[in-house]
Design a protein around this motif. Sequence first.
Motif, PDB file in Angstrom:
ATOM      1  N   ALA A 178       0.789  -1.335  -0.019  1.00  0.00           N
ATOM      2  CA  ALA A 178      -0.062   0.058   0.127  1.00  0.00           C
ATOM      3  C   ALA A 178       1.062   1.229  -0.103  1.00  0.00           C
ATOM      4  N   PHE A 179       2.034   1.187   0.827  1.00  0.00           N
ATOM      5  CA  PHE A 179       2.744   2.450   0.720  1.00  0.00           C
ATOM      6  C   PHE A 179       3.453   2.711  -0.520  1.00  0.00           C
ATOM      7  N   GLU A 180       3.977   1.692  -1.190  1.00  0.00           N
ATOM      8  CA  GLU A 180       4.869   1.701  -2.322  1.00  0.00           C
ATOM      9  C   GLU A 180       3.740   1.972  -3.492  1.00  0.00           C
ATOM     10  N   SER A 194       1.997   8.967  -6.321  1.00  0.00           N
ATOM     11  CA  SER A 194       2.282  10.561  -6.480  1.00  0.00           C
ATOM     12  C   SER A 194       3.500  10.776  -7.416  1.00  0.00           C
ATOM     13  N   GLY A 195       4.168   9.916  -8.070  1.00  0.00           N
ATOM     14  CA  GLY A 195       5.218  10.220  -9.176  1.00  0.00           C
ATOM     15  C   GLY A 195       6.428   9.657  -8.814  1.00  0.00           C
ATOM     16  N   THR A 196       6.620   9.021  -7.496  1.00  0.00           N
ATOM     17  CA  THR A 196       7.859   8.636  -6.984  1.00  0.00           C
ATOM     18  C   THR A 196       8.473   7.335  -7.908  1.00  0.00           C
ATOM     19  N   THR A 197       9.468   7.366  -8.185  1.00  0.00           N
ATOM     20  CA  THR A 197      10.159   6.134  -8.860  1.00  0.00           C
ATOM     21  C   THR A 197      11.048   5.255  -7.722  1.00  0.00           C
ATOM     22  N   ILE A 198      10.357   4.168  -7.560  1.00  0.00           N
ATOM     23  CA  ILE A 198      10.828   3.260  -6.623  1.00  0.00           C
ATOM     24  C   ILE A 198      11.783   2.159  -7.457  1.00  0.00           C
TER      25      ILE A 198
END
Length: 168
Positions: free
Chosen positions: A47-49, A55-59
């Motif tokens: 859920a967090f990832e 939101s646009g974060t590259t993981i």
Amino acid sequence: MAILAEAPACGNIAVFDRSWYGRVLVERVESYASKAEWKQGFDEINAFEAQQAESGTTIVKLFVHVTQKEQDKRLEDRLDSPWKRWKTGIDDYRNREKRAEYLEAMHDMFKRTDTKVAPWTIIDGNDKKAGRIAALTMIAKALEANVDMTPPPLDAEIEKVARKALGE
């Protein structure tokens, strides 16, 4: 699961070493978390990832793995070389006895948290140089594909102060 106070601001990069995966690995194997707690950890991680990705974060999730044989060689080197002794402690040898449990937890972690928005990349860490190159290559590819690398415009205030400081 703790919320990260140090998550990077938009346009910044952060590296987390293990971070929120402790619940499903160390806390699980060492019995710091109950079975219900560490199982819930999988859902919380996903859920967090997913929220971060939305939101646009590259993981980029990398797992550097070494064999028992290589780990034993490195542990022996740490005993024999005074310059490497700072890298080891009692837990390294105690945890060695729980390798099978850690491997089981690791495989569960991959199975339950390898998602489309946050896939795992397993790095062969037996050769340190090759492992580092592989890790940096994966990070560079992800950034190149997902992050706008256009340099920001020069801030007028910073330019004014810099030029004055540099005597221009």
